[in-house]
Design an enzyme around this catalytic site. Structure first.
Site, mmCIF file in Angstrom:
data_model
loop_
_atom_site.group_PDB
_atom_site.id
_atom_site.type_symbol
_atom_site.label_atom_id
_atom_site.label_comp_id
_atom_site.label_asym_id
_atom_site.label_seq_id
_atom_site.Cartn_x
_atom_site.Cartn_y
_atom_site.Cartn_z
ATOM 1 N N CYS A 127 -8.704 44.942 10.296
ATOM 2 C CA CYS A 127 -8.717 44.876 11.550
ATOM 3 C C CYS A 127 -9.817 45.434 12.351
ATOM 4 C CB CYS A 127 -7.292 44.975 12.193
ATOM 5 S SG CYS A 127 -6.767 46.619 12.246
ATOM 6 N N HIS B 252 -2.809 53.743 7.429
ATOM 7 C CA HIS B 252 -1.702 53.749 6.190
ATOM 8 C C HIS B 252 -2.337 53.176 5.011
ATOM 9 C CE1 HIS B 252 1.420 54.546 9.642
ATOM 10 N NE2 HIS B 252 1.070 55.755 9.233
ATOM 11 N N HIS C 251 -3.203 55.182 14.783
ATOM 12 C CA HIS C 251 -1.740 54.641 15.192
ATOM 13 C C HIS C 251 -1.408 55.349 16.474
ATOM 14 C CE1 HIS C 251 -1.925 54.855 10.991
ATOM 15 N NE2 HIS C 251 -1.638 54.048 10.987
ATOM 16 N N CYS D 245 -6.576 53.087 18.114
ATOM 17 C CA CYS D 245 -6.712 51.721 18.606
ATOM 18 C C CYS D 245 -6.766 51.096 19.829
ATOM 19 C CB CYS D 245 -5.979 50.686 17.551
ATOM 20 S SG CYS D 245 -6.642 48.828 17.738
ATOM 21 N N GLU E 40 3.096 55.312 15.432
ATOM 22 C CA GLU E 40 2.780 54.724 16.698
ATOM 23 C C GLU E 40 3.819 54.739 17.722
ATOM 24 O OE1 GLU E 40 1.352 50.500 16.118
ATOM 25 O OE2 GLU E 40 2.337 50.341 18.117
ATOM 26 N N THR F 46 2.940 47.352 17.644
ATOM 27 C CA THR F 46 1.900 46.336 17.375
ATOM 28 C C THR F 46 1.805 45.764 16.158
ATOM 29 O OG1 THR F 46 0.143 47.986 16.585
ATOM 30 C CG2 THR F 46 0.121 47.505 18.938
ATOM 31 N N CYS G 33 -0.231 42.788 17.962
ATOM 32 C CA CYS G 33 -1.614 42.403 18.264
ATOM 33 C C CYS G 33 -2.160 41.130 17.602
ATOM 34 C CB CYS G 33 -2.498 43.761 17.659
ATOM 35 S SG CYS G 33 -2.521 43.856 16.021
ATOM 36 N N SER H 74 3.240 49.411 7.875
ATOM 37 C CA SER H 74 4.433 48.507 8.486
ATOM 38 C C SER H 74 3.702 47.125 8.456
ATOM 39 C CB SER H 74 4.571 48.957 10.077
ATOM 40 O OG SER H 74 5.291 48.077 10.794
ATOM 41 N N ASN H 75 2.584 46.789 9.006
ATOM 42 C CA ASN H 75 2.096 45.587 8.878
ATOM 43 C C ASN H 75 2.049 44.990 7.312
ATOM 44 O OD1 ASN H 75 -0.982 44.874 8.031
ATOM 45 N ND2 ASN H 75 -0.683 47.116 8.656
HETATM 46 O O1 10D Z 1 1.956 51.048 9.674
HETATM 47 P P1 10D Z 1 1.092 50.317 10.279
HETATM 48 O O2 10D Z 1 0.975 49.035 9.935
HETATM 49 O O3 10D Z 1 1.346 50.319 11.712
HETATM 50 O O4 10D Z 1 -0.507 50.888 9.982
HETATM 51 P P2 10D Z 1 -1.735 50.580 9.175
HETATM 52 O O5 10D Z 1 -2.766 51.877 9.351
HETATM 53 O O6 10D Z 1 -1.197 50.046 7.793
HETATM 54 O O7 10D Z 1 -2.552 49.178 9.862
HETATM 55 C C1 10D Z 1 -3.184 49.508 11.030
HETATM 56 C C2 10D Z 1 -2.274 49.380 12.278
HETATM 57 C C3 10D Z 1 -2.416 50.416 13.106
HETATM 58 C C4 10D Z 1 -3.205 51.473 13.291
HETATM 59 C C5 10D Z 1 -1.356 50.468 14.102
HETATM 60 F F1 10D Z 1 -1.669 49.875 15.251
HETATM 61 FE FE1 SF4 Z 2 -5.449 46.973 13.979
HETATM 62 FE FE2 SF4 Z 2 -3.729 45.654 15.687
HETATM 63 FE FE3 SF4 Z 2 -3.027 47.975 14.842
HETATM 64 FE FE4 SF4 Z 2 -5.278 47.808 16.332
HETATM 65 S S1 SF4 Z 2 -3.261 47.312 17.010
HETATM 66 S S2 SF4 Z 2 -5.325 49.015 14.440
HETATM 67 S S3 SF4 Z 2 -6.092 46.065 15.665
HETATM 68 S S4 SF4 Z 2 -3.183 46.344 13.762
#
Ligand code: 10D
Ligand code: SF4
Length: 340
Positions: free
Chosen positions: A32, A61, A94, A116, A146, A184, A214, A243-244
């Site tokens: 992203c 992550h 995060h 972010c 986060e 997010t 997001c 997490s995502n």
């Molecule tokens: O664990 P996560 O999904 O929050 O983080 P990952 O570093 O895998 O993906 C990017 C997401 C961020 C930095 C949280 F917005």
């Molecule tokens: Fe990516 Fe969304 Fe996390 Fe920003 S908030 S780092 S765009 S996953």
């Protein structure tokens, strides 16, 4: 292969099962805008200041991203007391709490904040609701960086809600002054179920001004939902603490996939998962480099699956500028180089 040699690995006549095989590839998937910016931030910091550059927590992550940056001279630490005084430290995508910023200033560390901007947006919402004296229910996962960063903006006003099961135990000062925010990277559907349960208890519940989950999280969930119903197997590329990425495997199962597994890379795929599998759907989390996905497609191709067919469900074009403190230093270095 020359003349009349026969390639035994590639039968000319496909079995009915092979003829039906398909690989569907989710789009969008992978990096992203926030992850792209955070990874480039560390790379540019290494180019500009030279190694080592310290990074508080994993920049994103993903274990491959972290290992790659480590090989280039980044040093990942859990807390700031591991960073020598006067050194440069990057804050992960995060986000961090104000207490971490304060500690860095006290320790005389040079900081680059790769949080972010969409996480920062949630921090601003937390500060605003707290300034208006709302009790804030932050939907998220305990211990996630986060959540720690966002909660740290207004610890007196914020309490964590992990799911509908937590709602009965919520205690607030005034049921008419309650707002919710979220991490997010949650499942959109699960979060809406939690919000519905909260609203049942607190009908005057205030929503965030715009979605906290997001665009990238939402788009990746929508994309995998589209190619899950026909999937005998879904492979999600992403690390266990992402997490995502973990949510994508859950969403795939909820959307009808017969099986869904998260892997860090093709090396973690078990041959048995492919037994009797005709349609494989593939996606990746927001912190996952595309070469890892291509590795999975290569693994499937080696086992006779056809080329992947990309299924597009949204277009993405968002790009974030690098952190201003880094841009300033890059400009200064460019000026100095031009003047010398
Ligand atoms: O664990 P996560 O999904 O929050 O983080 P990952 O570093 O895998 O993906 C990017 C997401 C961020 C930095 C949280 F917005
Ligand atoms: Fe990516 Fe969304 Fe996390 Fe920003 S908030 S780092 S765009 S996953």
């Amino acid at each position: 292969m020359s003349g009349d040699q026969v390639d035994l690995a590639m039968p000319a006549v496909l079995s009915p099962e092979e003829a039906e095989q398909a690989v569907l590839l989710a789009a969008p998937r992978g990096y992203c805008a926030g992850v792209d910016r955070a990874v480039i931030t560390v790379e540019k910091a290494l180019d500009l200041y030279g190694a080592p550059v310290y990074v508080r927590k994993q920049i994103v992550h993903n274990k491959h991203v972290v290992a790659n940056l480590e090989s280039r001279g980044a040093i990942f630490v859990e807390e700031l007391d591991e960073v020598p005084t006067g050194q440069t430290v990057v804050f992960s995508a995060h986000g961090v709490s104000p207490a971490v910023h304060a500690e860095a200033a006290e320790r005389d560390l040079k900081t680059i904040d790769a949080t972010c901007p969409l996480v920062t947006k949630v921090h601003h919402e937390a500060k605003r609701f707290a300034a208006e004296d709302y009790d804030i229910l932050l939907i998220g996962h305990e211990g996630h960086e986060e959540v720690e960063g966002t909660a740290g903006e207004a610890p007196e006003h914020i309490q964590l809600v992990q799911g509908p099961e937590d709602v009965a135990g919520i205690v607030v000062r005034d049921p008419n002054r309650v707002a919710w925010l979220s991490q997010t990277t949650l499942s959109v559907d699960e979060t809406m179920a939690t919000v519905a349960a909260i609203r049942e208890r607190f009908p005057a519940l205030l929503d965030p001004p715009s979605d906290d989950i997001c665009y990238a999280t939402q788009n990746r969930q929508m994309a995998i939902k589209e190619i899950s119903p026909e999937a005998d197997l879904v492979i999600v590329v992403g690390s266990a603490n992402s997490s995502n990425s973990v949510r994508l495997a859950e969403v795939a199962l909820e959307a009808g996939a017969k099986a869904a597994y998260r892997v860090d890379d093709a090396g973690e795929i078990e041959e048995a998962w492919l037994d009797g599998v005709q349609t494989v759907s593939v996606t990746s989390g927001a912190s996952v480099p595309e070469d890892l996905v291509q590795g999975v497609l290569g693994f499937l191709a080696e086992r006779g699956y056809p080329d992947a067919r990309a299924v597009h469900s949204a277009e993405e074009s968002l790009i974030f500028a690098l952190p201003p403190e880094l841009r300033r230093d890059i400009r200064a270095a460019e000026k100095a180089a031009a003047g010398s």
